[in-house]
Design a protein around this motif. Structure first.
Motif, PDB file in Angstrom:
ATOM      1  N   TRP A  45      -0.398   1.078  -4.283  1.00  0.00           N
ATOM      2  CA  TRP A  45       0.765   0.324  -4.752  1.00  0.00           C
ATOM      3  C   TRP A  45       2.044   0.915  -4.159  1.00  0.00           C
ATOM      4  O   TRP A  45       2.119   2.086  -3.815  1.00  0.00           O
ATOM      5  CB  TRP A  45       0.825   0.334  -6.270  1.00  0.00           C
ATOM      6  CG  TRP A  45       0.765   1.711  -6.889  1.00  0.00           C
ATOM      7  CD1 TRP A  45      -0.344   2.462  -7.108  1.00  0.00           C
ATOM      8  CD2 TRP A  45       1.871   2.489  -7.341  1.00  0.00           C
ATOM      9  NE1 TRP A  45      -0.033   3.671  -7.667  1.00  0.00           N
ATOM     10  CE2 TRP A  45       1.333   3.716  -7.844  1.00  0.00           C
ATOM     11  CE3 TRP A  45       3.237   2.293  -7.402  1.00  0.00           C
ATOM     12  CZ2 TRP A  45       2.139   4.715  -8.365  1.00  0.00           C
ATOM     13  CZ3 TRP A  45       4.050   3.284  -7.935  1.00  0.00           C
ATOM     14  CH2 TRP A  45       3.499   4.475  -8.406  1.00  0.00           C
ATOM     15  N   LYS A  46       3.062   0.074  -4.043  1.00  0.00           N
ATOM     16  CA  LYS A  46       4.350   0.457  -3.463  1.00  0.00           C
ATOM     17  C   LYS A  46       5.322   0.858  -4.568  1.00  0.00           C
ATOM     18  O   LYS A  46       5.162   0.495  -5.732  1.00  0.00           O
ATOM     19  CB  LYS A  46       4.931  -0.689  -2.645  1.00  0.00           C
ATOM     20  CG  LYS A  46       3.973  -1.287  -1.615  1.00  0.00           C
ATOM     21  CD  LYS A  46       3.531  -0.245  -0.604  1.00  0.00           C
ATOM     22  CE  LYS A  46       2.704  -0.860   0.514  1.00  0.00           C
ATOM     23  NZ  LYS A  46       1.396  -1.368   0.049  1.00  0.00           N
ATOM     24  N   SER A  47       6.336   1.598  -4.185  1.00  0.00           N
ATOM     25  CA  SER A  47       7.272   2.136  -5.176  1.00  0.00           C
ATOM     26  C   SER A  47       8.025   1.029  -5.909  1.00  0.00           C
ATOM     27  O   SER A  47       8.289   1.145  -7.110  1.00  0.00           O
ATOM     28  CB  SER A  47       8.260   3.079  -4.490  1.00  0.00           C
ATOM     29  OG  SER A  47       8.944   2.414  -3.445  1.00  0.00           O
ATOM     30  N   PHE A  48       8.384  -0.067  -5.230  1.00  0.00           N
ATOM     31  CA  PHE A  48       9.149  -1.120  -5.897  1.00  0.00           C
ATOM     32  C   PHE A  48       8.298  -1.839  -6.949  1.00  0.00           C
ATOM     33  O   PHE A  48       8.837  -2.476  -7.857  1.00  0.00           O
ATOM     34  CB  PHE A  48       9.677  -2.135  -4.869  1.00  0.00           C
ATOM     35  CG  PHE A  48       8.628  -3.039  -4.284  1.00  0.00           C
ATOM     36  CD1 PHE A  48       8.308  -4.241  -4.903  1.00  0.00           C
ATOM     37  CD2 PHE A  48       7.963  -2.701  -3.112  1.00  0.00           C
ATOM     38  CE1 PHE A  48       7.345  -5.087  -4.372  1.00  0.00           C
ATOM     39  CE2 PHE A  48       7.011  -3.529  -2.570  1.00  0.00           C
ATOM     40  CZ  PHE A  48       6.687  -4.731  -3.200  1.00  0.00           C
ATOM     41  N   GLU A  49       6.974  -1.729  -6.867  1.00  0.00           N
ATOM     42  CA  GLU A  49       6.100  -2.401  -7.826  1.00  0.00           C
ATOM     43  C   GLU A  49       6.130  -1.719  -9.196  1.00  0.00           C
ATOM     44  O   GLU A  49       5.702  -2.331 -10.192  1.00  0.00           O
ATOM     45  CB  GLU A  49       4.664  -2.419  -7.293  1.00  0.00           C
ATOM     46  CG  GLU A  49       4.470  -3.313  -6.084  1.00  0.00           C
ATOM     47  CD  GLU A  49       3.032  -3.322  -5.603  1.00  0.00           C
ATOM     48  OE1 GLU A  49       2.379  -4.378  -5.708  1.00  0.00           O
ATOM     49  OE2 GLU A  49       2.560  -2.261  -5.140  1.00  0.00           O
ATOM     50  N   MET A  50       6.620  -0.484  -9.237  1.00  0.00           N
ATOM     51  CA  MET A  50       6.688   0.201 -10.525  1.00  0.00           C
ATOM     52  C   MET A  50       7.541  -0.581 -11.518  1.00  0.00           C
ATOM     53  O   MET A  50       7.232  -0.654 -12.724  1.00  0.00           O
ATOM     54  CB  MET A  50       7.252   1.610 -10.330  1.00  0.00           C
ATOM     55  CG  MET A  50       7.269   2.451 -11.598  1.00  0.00           C
ATOM     56  SD  MET A  50       5.614   2.751 -12.243  1.00  0.00           S
ATOM     57  CE  MET A  50       4.988   3.859 -10.987  1.00  0.00           C
ATOM     58  N   HIS A  78      14.187  -7.777   3.274  1.00  0.00           N
ATOM     59  CA  HIS A  78      15.024  -7.174   2.230  1.00  0.00           C
ATOM     60  C   HIS A  78      14.703  -5.686   2.111  1.00  0.00           C
ATOM     61  O   HIS A  78      13.559  -5.252   2.296  1.00  0.00           O
ATOM     62  CB  HIS A  78      14.784  -7.882   0.903  1.00  0.00           C
ATOM     63  CG  HIS A  78      15.850  -7.613  -0.113  1.00  0.00           C
ATOM     64  ND1 HIS A  78      15.921  -6.450  -0.837  1.00  0.00           N
ATOM     65  CD2 HIS A  78      16.913  -8.373  -0.500  1.00  0.00           C
ATOM     66  CE1 HIS A  78      16.956  -6.491  -1.651  1.00  0.00           C
ATOM     67  NE2 HIS A  78      17.589  -7.667  -1.463  1.00  0.00           N
ATOM     68  N   ALA A  79      15.746  -4.909   1.779  1.00  0.00           N
ATOM     69  CA  ALA A  79      15.587  -3.449   1.736  1.00  0.00           C
ATOM     70  C   ALA A  79      14.544  -3.008   0.719  1.00  0.00           C
ATOM     71  O   ALA A  79      13.836  -2.005   0.927  1.00  0.00           O
ATOM     72  CB  ALA A  79      16.937  -2.798   1.428  1.00  0.00           C
ATOM     73  N   CYS A  98       6.797  -2.480   3.007  1.00  0.00           N
ATOM     74  CA  CYS A  98       5.716  -3.426   3.297  1.00  0.00           C
ATOM     75  C   CYS A  98       5.504  -3.534   4.805  1.00  0.00           C
ATOM     76  O   CYS A  98       6.467  -3.556   5.581  1.00  0.00           O
ATOM     77  CB  CYS A  98       6.057  -4.817   2.738  1.00  0.00           C
ATOM     78  SG  CYS A  98       6.126  -4.873   0.932  1.00  0.00           S
ATOM     79  N   PRO A  99       4.257  -3.623   5.248  1.00  0.00           N
ATOM     80  CA  PRO A  99       3.991  -3.808   6.690  1.00  0.00           C
ATOM     81  C   PRO A  99       4.487  -5.175   7.153  1.00  0.00           C
ATOM     82  O   PRO A  99       4.399  -6.172   6.428  1.00  0.00           O
ATOM     83  CB  PRO A  99       2.468  -3.691   6.788  1.00  0.00           C
ATOM     84  CG  PRO A  99       1.963  -4.007   5.422  1.00  0.00           C
ATOM     85  CD  PRO A  99       3.005  -3.536   4.465  1.00  0.00           C
ATOM     86  N   LYS A 100       4.976  -5.227   8.374  1.00  0.00           N
ATOM     87  CA  LYS A 100       5.532  -6.461   8.911  1.00  0.00           C
ATOM     88  C   LYS A 100       4.438  -7.286   9.577  1.00  0.00           C
ATOM     89  O   LYS A 100       3.593  -6.763  10.308  1.00  0.00           O
ATOM     90  CB  LYS A 100       6.642  -6.156   9.925  1.00  0.00           C
ATOM     91  CG  LYS A 100       7.740  -5.243   9.382  1.00  0.00           C
ATOM     92  CD  LYS A 100       8.448  -5.848   8.187  1.00  0.00           C
ATOM     93  CE  LYS A 100       9.554  -4.929   7.672  1.00  0.00           C
ATOM     94  NZ  LYS A 100      10.214  -5.468   6.469  1.00  0.00           N
ATOM     95  N   LEU A 136      -0.598 -11.725   3.319  1.00  0.00           N
ATOM     96  CA  LEU A 136       0.174 -11.666   2.085  1.00  0.00           C
ATOM     97  C   LEU A 136      -0.239 -10.475   1.229  1.00  0.00           C
ATOM     98  O   LEU A 136       0.588  -9.847   0.575  1.00  0.00           O
ATOM     99  CB  LEU A 136      -0.002 -12.971   1.297  1.00  0.00           C
ATOM    100  CG  LEU A 136       0.731 -14.197   1.849  1.00  0.00           C
ATOM    101  CD1 LEU A 136       0.382 -15.431   1.031  1.00  0.00           C
ATOM    102  CD2 LEU A 136       2.231 -13.973   1.846  1.00  0.00           C
ATOM    103  N   GLU A 137      -1.540 -10.159   1.212  1.00  0.00           N
ATOM    104  CA  GLU A 137      -2.024  -9.071   0.364  1.00  0.00           C
ATOM    105  C   GLU A 137      -1.867  -7.709   1.020  1.00  0.00           C
ATOM    106  O   GLU A 137      -2.235  -6.700   0.430  1.00  0.00           O
ATOM    107  CB  GLU A 137      -3.497  -9.302  -0.008  1.00  0.00           C
ATOM    108  CG  GLU A 137      -3.688 -10.335  -1.094  1.00  0.00           C
ATOM    109  CD  GLU A 137      -4.960 -10.095  -1.891  1.00  0.00           C
ATOM    110  OE1 GLU A 137      -5.772  -9.259  -1.466  1.00  0.00           O
ATOM    111  OE2 GLU A 137      -5.133 -10.735  -2.940  1.00  0.00           O
ATOM    112  N   SER A 138      -1.349  -7.659   2.220  1.00  0.00           N
ATOM    113  CA  SER A 138      -1.123  -6.357   2.851  1.00  0.00           C
ATOM    114  C   SER A 138      -0.018  -5.588   2.147  1.00  0.00           C
ATOM    115  O   SER A 138       0.052  -4.362   2.254  1.00  0.00           O
ATOM    116  CB  SER A 138      -0.777  -6.542   4.326  1.00  0.00           C
ATOM    117  OG  SER A 138       0.426  -7.297   4.457  1.00  0.00           O
ATOM    118  N   CYS A 139       0.840  -6.281   1.413  1.00  0.00           N
ATOM    119  CA  CYS A 139       1.913  -5.617   0.671  1.00  0.00           C
ATOM    120  C   CYS A 139       1.696  -5.702  -0.834  1.00  0.00           C
ATOM    121  O   CYS A 139       1.825  -4.723  -1.541  1.00  0.00           O
ATOM    122  CB  CYS A 139       3.265  -6.237   1.040  1.00  0.00           C
ATOM    123  SG  CYS A 139       4.663  -5.458   0.185  1.00  0.00           S
TER     124      CYS A 139
END
Length: 904
Positions: free
Chosen positions: A484-489, A637-638, A643-645, A649-652
């Motif tokens: 999971w990514k930090s913004f998902e917290m 967006h910052a 997220c990988p470019k 869709l599920e890569s992020c």
């Protein structure tokens, strides 16, 4: 003719008559002289609460005896049904040669409990120094709740087991050592057996339920009993599976309408059959006054806890006009609902007749298959706890160590309940934590280890049986590759808030629905009618949406799965597909939420764990796709910089993670499980990376749910049905001391031996009947001499002793241990030991007593930590009253209603 203990006819005698008859002394007592042998004999051990074969009144529950109610301490097939010795001793204490009464109970003179209790003699003599008899109250008895319940005295059970172990270890020969080894191994053998049997039952339910569930849609050409998964073997286009529309093709009628009619028909039929089986477990228990049910009925009329209103917090005797016993019968259906709340009550030390019986085990297992196969919005995980506990209760019959000791038995029941969760979720560690956190009342370290062993045995057995055909024991297994990514917290915390709020709203909605619709006279009178209506609504609303039509476990698996592990339509590839999936899921979320609300509490076996997780999973999947949409629309967006470019869709963002996080949060909001739930989610996914999101959402969900609705669904059931649960997790705020709940001393509530140690059996019977009419079947009568408490005889033991009398009408009973005998009486221990009028072995010479000014916190700790049935109250060393556990529970309920709970 023997009197029934459930008789509601009160004695017409006044208290003055009782006093006169209590002090009747036989003429033989005037020439009694000391005898050392008699003194030794009279100082022998009591059997109070230790004669575990005959603890409960055998004549109270005619509809549910000790053989059908496994908590009723049945003797089992090895009991000797011989008539007691009716021959009179040479100096029996009778006032005349009246007719011989037929004994009401069988003899227990040679019972294990009596032999065991012989080791408990203390040699204590009874002394006293006066008390005013003017303390007797003019009021009648205040009645106590739950006269259908009897409580476990943990202290006496612990003492009984301690002396049993002492006698066992006293033997130093080889056979004695082998007996001791076998005794120590019994617990491990028992929990292993329980785990294996529970796994076998779970296997049978899972395999059968999946086959019956698919009948609603069609059948397999190779065998009608094959499920769709087994018939098709993973094929996307399965020629072996035939739908009802294809089978019953009608000219001019589309296949989907034929499928729809058959689907609704089978939903109603399976639900009605499950309800019919559930109603077969109808149990009726005589009650001194009207009571609620024991089948998770949120529509139960909540009875007032107040016996009167005065300066003692409503605990004073009621007005005499209101205390006339009203004959009523308590009716409940043990197979209905999940049974978790009732298992909690049983494990807290109360006996519920018929609730863990063989009939309940068999019927609930079969009815659970039909109720789950019907497609109703319910789960089988909660009922597994009840079924596993029934297995544990039945298995306890194998060893007398557990069959005849309530405290030891409940240690096994705690392990059994844990194995139920272990096989339900395929989470053995989660099962151990569930037993510790949710249902168990007494959980020593030894029980913790045995519970773990029981869950492992159940998991290994289920692994060997392979019910899902995947080699796995979990109901579904998902693996998340990406972290999971930090913004998902932030989203996980938001899901925790939403899940906790959703769980609390579900509790409030269920209560409102039960208090409105379920109290309609027709619905209340015919519970099967509600099942038909709910099944009809479920069939009509569920058919048109794939995610309401699926079984709850399969639906939860699809919601939590990443796209590479599923072929469902939950894997959009562009913006328009994301919005379409969200709309589809929103419809399923609304329908499933309503169906879950109206289904909970119907008279079929039904759990709430997985249905609540499904509702939360739908909400979490919607949020997950919404986050996916934001990432798709604003990839630069910052906040989405990690997220990988240009990836999928599920890569992020993996919406399945959001679904499982929200599922756990919603279940936490409904049940208030915390650590247990986080561990179960971890065991379902096997992903260490996502333990933190799971735990964080559960924490936030619990805080949110507690703020909106203080009670969990099981706390609400306990409160609405007035279960006698003294919650050891709560800490009430007390502003008074023990004197505020101590009833006044009334003569028919004590046995006064100040003038003579001989008491009329008829007077004792009247006192016992009054105790029963007050609901204190498991109460006791203090023995008083000159105002000093010298002992206490429990009501079950007193009843048994009176039933053994050949001539109760004319008998005088010995109630003290410091009397002397005539010098002409032979010193024969056996002859005097068989005298049925000698009640001294049944008297507890050292009941637990507290001073009347003791702080209420100390009283609370005594009842909770020691598990006492009652506490005697002293004032300046003299007897001042007795507080029963049920009366104390009522007092705690009053404090809760007034909001007097510790906010921490």
């Amino acid at each position: 003719m023997p009197r029934s203990t459930s008789s509601q006819v009160t004695s017409a005698k006044t208290e003055d008559d009782d006093e006169e008859e209590d002090n009747v002394v036989s003429q033989q007592a005037s020439f009694l002289l000391p005898s050392p042998a008699a003194a030794r004999r009279l100082h022998s051990a009591r059997t109070s609460d230790l004669d575990l074969r005959s603890r409960l009144p055998s004549r109270l529950y005619s509809a549910s005896d000790e053989r059908s109610s496994l908590l009723g301490f049945g003797e089992g097939p090895n009991r000797s049904y011989t008539e007691p010795n009716t021959s009179k001793s040479r100096f029996s204490r009778t006032t005349s040669q009246g007719s011989i009464r037929i004994p009401k109970n069988h003899s227990r003179a040679s019972s294990w409990g009596l032999r065991l209790a012989s080791a408990l003699g203390s040699g204590r003599r009874f002394t006293g120094n006066g008390m005013d008899e003017s303390k007797a109250s003019i009021f009648m008895d205040e009645r106590v709740w739950y006269d259908q319940f009897t409580s476990t005295d943990w202290v006496h059970d612990s003492i009984a087991d301690a002396f049993r172990v002492r006698d066992l270890r006293a033997r130093k020969d080889l056979r004695g050592r082998m007996y001791a080894w076998f005794d120590g191994a019994q617990g491990w053998m028992l929990v292993a057996l329980i785990g294996c049997i529970t796994a076998c039952i779970a296997y049978f339910v899972n395999v059968t339920e999946s086959s019956v569930f698919d009948i609603k849609e069609g059948h397999c050409k190779e065998g009608w009993y094959f499920s769709k998964r087994k018939c098709c073997s993973g094929q996307e286009h399965c020629p072996s599976w035939v739908t009802w529309g294809q089978r019953m093709s009608l000219t001019g009628v589309e296949e989907k309408w034929v499928d729809f009619v058959f689907y609704v028909f089978f939903v109603v039929v399976f639900a009605v059959l499950a309800c019919f089986l559930t109603l077969l477990t109808k149990t009726e228990i005589p009650s001194a006054f009207s009571l609620s049910t024991l089948d998770e009925n949120l529509a139960a009329d909540k009875h007032s806890h107040h016996g009167g209103h005065n300066d003692k917090g409503g605990m004073s005797p009621t007005d005499p006009a209101d205390t006339e016993p009203k004959s009523s019968t308590m009716v409940y259906y043990p197979a209905a609902g999940s049974g978790v709340a009732e298992v909690k009550v049983i494990l807290s030390g109360f006996v519920v007749h018929g609730y863990l019986g063989v009939r309940t085990l068999v019927v609930k297992t079969l009815a659970l298959i039909l109720s789950v196969a019907s497609g109703l919005s319910l789960g089988k995980e909660g009922p597994y706890v009840h079924i596993a506990t029934c297995v544990g209760n039945v298995a306890c019959r194998l060893f007398s160590k557990y069959n005849h000791n309530d405290g030891k038995r409940r240690e096994v029941l705690s392990a059994s309940a844990a194995s139920g969760v272990g096989v339900a979720f395929g989470a053995p560690i989660g099962g151990v934590l569930f037993s510790l956190e949710e249902v168990s009342y007494y959980f020593p370290p030894k029980t913790l280890f045995r519970t773990f062993f029981c869950c492992i045995a159940a998991a290994l057995s289920l692994k060997f049986l392979n019910p899902y055909g995947t080699g796995k024991i979990v109901i579904f297994e998902v693996r998340y590759v990406s972290d999971w990514k930090s913004f998902e917290m932030i989203v996980f915390i938001l899901l925790g808030v939403m899940g906790g709020a959703l769980g609390a709203i579900f509790i409030k909605a269920s209560r409102i629905w039960a208090r409105t619709f379920r109290r309609i006279p027709a619905i209340k009178r015919w519970p099967g009618l509600e099942v038909v209506l709910v099944a009809l609504v479920t069939g009509l609303a569920s058919f048109w949406n794939r995610y309401t039509k699926l079984a709850v476990t399969e639906l939860l698996f699809e919601l939590a799965s990443p796209c590479e592990d599923t072929i469902s339509g939950l894997c959009p590839q562009n913006r328009s597909e994301i919005l379409a999936v969200m709309r589809y899921l929103c419809v399923a979320f609304i329908v499933k939420s309503i169906l879950t609300t109206i289904t909970f509490g119907v008279k079929v076996p039904a759990g709430i764990y997985v249905p609540s997780m499904v509702v939360g999973g739908l909400m979490g999947r919607i949020v997950g796709h919404l986050v996916q949409y934001l990432v798709y629309m604003h990839p630069d967006h910052a906040i989405f910089g990690s997220c990988p470019k240009g990836g999928r869709l599920e890569s992020c963002v993996t919406p399945g993670v959001y679904a499982l996080v929200a599922a756990g949060a919603t279940m936490c909001g409904v049940t208030r499980l915390s650590v247990t739930l986080a561990v179960i989610l971890f065991e379902l996914t096997g992903s260490l990376d996502h333990v933190l999101p799971f735990s964080l959402s559960v924490l936030v969900a619990k805080w949110t749910a507690d703020a909106i609705e203080p009670l969990s669904i099981y706390d609400l059931l306990t409160d609405m049905n007035s279960y006698p649960l003294l919650d050891n997790k709560l800490r009430p705020i007390f502003t008074t001391d023990l004197s505020s709940i101590t009833p006044k001393v009334r003569f028919h509530r004590i046995i006064d031996i100040s003038n003579s140690p001989l008491v009329s059996a008829q007077a004792l019977r009247r006192k016992l009947d009054r105790l029963h009419n007050a609901g204190e079947i498991d109460g006791g009568l203090p023995v008083i001499r000159h105002g000093v408490l010298v002992g206490l005889i429990p009501a079950p033991d007193l009843e048994f002793a009176l039933d053994k009398l050949d001539d109760e009408e004319h008998s005088l009973c010995l109630m003290a241990t410091d009397v002397t005998w005539h010098e002409d009486i032979e010193d024969d221990d056996n002859e005097q030991g068989d005298d049925p009028t000698n009640f001294t072995p049944y008297i507890d010479p050292a009941p637990v007593a507290l001073d009347i000014h003791s702080p209420m916190d100390l009283v609370f700790q005594c009842f909770v930590k020691l598990g006492l049935r009652y506490i005697c109250v002293l004032r300046d060393g003299q007897y001042a009253g007795l507080v029963h556990k049920k009366a104390f529970v009522r007092y705690i309920k009053e404090l809760e209603e007034q909001g007097m709970k510790d906010p921490s």
